[in-house]
Design a protein around this motif. Structure first.
Motif, PDB file in Angstrom:
ATOM      1  N   ASN A  13       0.831  -1.205   0.000  1.00 13.86           N
ATOM      2  CA  ASN A  13       0.000   0.000   0.000  1.00 13.86           C
ATOM      3  C   ASN A  13       0.867   1.259   0.000  1.00 13.86           C
ATOM      4  O   ASN A  13       0.578   2.222  -0.708  1.00 13.86           O
ATOM      5  CB  ASN A  13      -0.927  -0.006   1.221  1.00 13.86           C
ATOM      6  N   MET A  16       2.236   1.989  -3.426  1.00  8.87           N
ATOM      7  CA  MET A  16       1.214   2.524  -4.320  1.00  8.87           C
ATOM      8  C   MET A  16       0.837   3.957  -3.929  1.00  8.87           C
ATOM      9  O   MET A  16       0.610   4.813  -4.797  1.00  8.87           O
ATOM     10  CB  MET A  16      -0.011   1.615  -4.271  1.00  8.87           C
ATOM     11  N   ASP A  19       3.351   6.349  -5.336  1.00 12.04           N
ATOM     12  CA  ASP A  19       3.102   6.585  -6.767  1.00 12.04           C
ATOM     13  C   ASP A  19       1.971   7.600  -6.956  1.00 12.04           C
ATOM     14  O   ASP A  19       2.046   8.491  -7.806  1.00 12.04           O
ATOM     15  CB  ASP A  19       2.728   5.272  -7.469  1.00 12.04           C
ATOM     16  N   ASP A  94      -7.894   2.230   0.825  1.00 14.61           N
ATOM     17  CA  ASP A  94      -6.462   2.038   0.612  1.00 14.61           C
ATOM     18  C   ASP A  94      -6.069   2.675  -0.722  1.00 14.61           C
ATOM     19  O   ASP A  94      -6.919   3.156  -1.489  1.00 14.61           O
ATOM     20  CB  ASP A  94      -6.075   0.560   0.706  1.00 14.61           C
ATOM     21  N   ALA A  95      -4.767   2.679  -0.987  1.00 14.26           N
ATOM     22  CA  ALA A  95      -4.242   3.370  -2.167  1.00 14.26           C
ATOM     23  C   ALA A  95      -4.797   2.772  -3.458  1.00 14.26           C
ATOM     24  O   ALA A  95      -5.058   3.494  -4.424  1.00 14.26           O
ATOM     25  CB  ALA A  95      -2.709   3.322  -2.158  1.00 14.26           C
ATOM     26  N   ASN A  96      -4.998   1.467  -3.456  1.00 11.24           N
ATOM     27  CA  ASN A  96      -5.494   0.829  -4.671  1.00 11.24           C
ATOM     28  C   ASN A  96      -6.911   1.292  -5.007  1.00 11.24           C
ATOM     29  O   ASN A  96      -7.254   1.474  -6.176  1.00 11.24           O
ATOM     30  CB  ASN A  96      -5.454  -0.697  -4.525  1.00 11.24           C
ATOM     31  N   MET A  97      -7.735   1.494  -3.991  1.00 10.58           N
ATOM     32  CA  MET A  97      -9.098   1.997  -4.245  1.00 10.58           C
ATOM     33  C   MET A  97      -9.044   3.376  -4.897  1.00 10.58           C
ATOM     34  O   MET A  97      -9.808   3.676  -5.814  1.00 10.58           O
ATOM     35  CB  MET A  97      -9.885   2.089  -2.938  1.00 10.58           C
ATOM     36  N   ARG A  99      -6.544   4.611  -6.657  1.00 12.97           N
ATOM     37  CA  ARG A  99      -6.030   4.445  -8.017  1.00 12.97           C
ATOM     38  C   ARG A  99      -7.140   4.011  -8.973  1.00 12.97           C
ATOM     39  O   ARG A  99      -7.251   4.519 -10.089  1.00 12.97           O
ATOM     40  CB  ARG A  99      -4.898   3.414  -8.018  1.00 12.97           C
ATOM     41  N   GLU A 100      -7.964   3.098  -8.513  1.00 11.68           N
ATOM     42  CA  GLU A 100      -9.043   2.612  -9.382  1.00 11.68           C
ATOM     43  C   GLU A 100     -10.130   3.656  -9.603  1.00 11.68           C
ATOM     44  O   GLU A 100     -10.873   3.583 -10.584  1.00 11.68           O
ATOM     45  CB  GLU A 100      -9.635   1.328  -8.798  1.00 11.68           C
TER      46      GLU A 100
END
Lengths: 218, 218
Positions: A13, A16, A19, A94-97, A99-100
């Motif tokens: 996390n 990401m 980034d 989280d970071a992925n959410m 990003r998406e």
């Protein structure tokens, strides 16, 4: 072994989130990650902040909720682009959410991104999402013992907004104790006392935020 | 793969919770798992419930907190055995934490065990701990939209205690909306309206709880 799994998740996390931070830097977008217990007033603060700053900055909001779109609807009603993330049971963003969700945000058309996290005073504090600053709300009915009981949130935040000061005459909330305990955990914490209901105190918060955004973007 | 890890953790927890339930059945101990957002009034309800029932049942309390022992100290001040579990950052209690705390509880000397969970309206609802009933508190300042936003807690609970009714004149809380939404998620939910501050409404909660304990123990 379980701890290792958790550590790997947090490490991934963080990478990401870095980034995302690089991307937001490049686009000159100031990002706050707004967190609190359920019902402390996150969406009300988002509404108040938008009303104060929408003529100065181009704003977008990402709303994190386990399900439903009530908060995004409230933001959209103010004419501000709002993206709803439904975490599907997860207790934090989280970071992925983030990003998406970004393909739904026009990053070339905004200066300031507000991320409203899931209502939870524990888990969201562990997950960076590429924000410039974590902002937390403590509402007066929750009590002044919360810094001692949920320390990480107070340690991680740049600012603590004490909301619902209009209820101070009716609740047992020791303002000095709360502030002292929070500063004991994080001496750099900026503290604001506001009522999103009456509007009292919000000008000081808005000025602090404006200074941060302007310093970042210049 | 991450989901599989989570599923394995929950399955293992369920097995351990069943073992605990068997043990509590054998010892004729009625167990409640008390959950809510931070600051909704869990410890105040524990104190009120102890004062109402300590002459009728032999009570013990397990307090779950991320750190500190404030809540256990409040319970111990009432002459009730209190075991403090510090979760060390974890946002909920699980069956293994209860199992590890049991050597500190004299199971042959109690009829009723209260487990006060970590303040969190999300994660604790996923973890059984061998309880007879999950009990949740919703406090009026949190707002009537909470059932829609955090549904699992309402679905899992046997009773919802609406606390801080003394604040109703000062907050925008729609009692009918909150109850309708909660019952829409769980039509078997028993609902109580109380003020742990003034004591109003607590007799109805205490009577319901007494009926449950007596039915279980007879």
């Amino acid at each position: 072994m379980k701890i290792q799994v958790v550590k790997n998740i947090l490490d991934a996390n963080d990478r990401m989130a870095s980034d995302l931070r690089d991307l937001f830097d490049k686009k000159k977008i100031y990002v706050i990650n707004l967190m609190s217990s359920p019902g402390a007033g996150k969406t009300s603060l988002v509404e108040r902040t938008i009303l104060a700053l929408r003529d100065r900055y181009r704003i977008a909001v990402i709303e994190g909720d386990i399900q439903d779109t009530f908060d995004a609807d409230r933001v959209a009603a103010l004419g501000i682009p709002a993206v709803q993330i439904n975490t599907g049971g997860a207790c934090h963003m989280d970071a992925n959410m983030i990003r998406e969700a970004l393909p739904s945000v026009n990053l070339d058309a905004i200066d300031f991104l507000i991320v409203e996290n899931v209502g939870n005073l524990v888990c969201p504090a562990e997950f960076r999402i590429g924000e410039n600053a974590k902002i937390m709300i403590l509402s007066t009915p929750e009590g002044a013992d919360k810094p001692a009981k949920y320390p990480l949130m107070f340690q991680e935040s740049a600012a603590m907004i004490i909301n619902k000061t209009d209820l101070l005459p009716y609740v047992d909330f020791d303002l000095v104790k709360a502030k002292t305990a929070a500063l004991g955990l994080n001496r750099n914490l900026s503290i604001f006392e506001v009522s999103c209901k009456t509007g009292e105190g919000l000008d000081v918060w808005v000025q602090w935020l404006t200074d941060k955004i302007d310093a970042f973007r210049k």
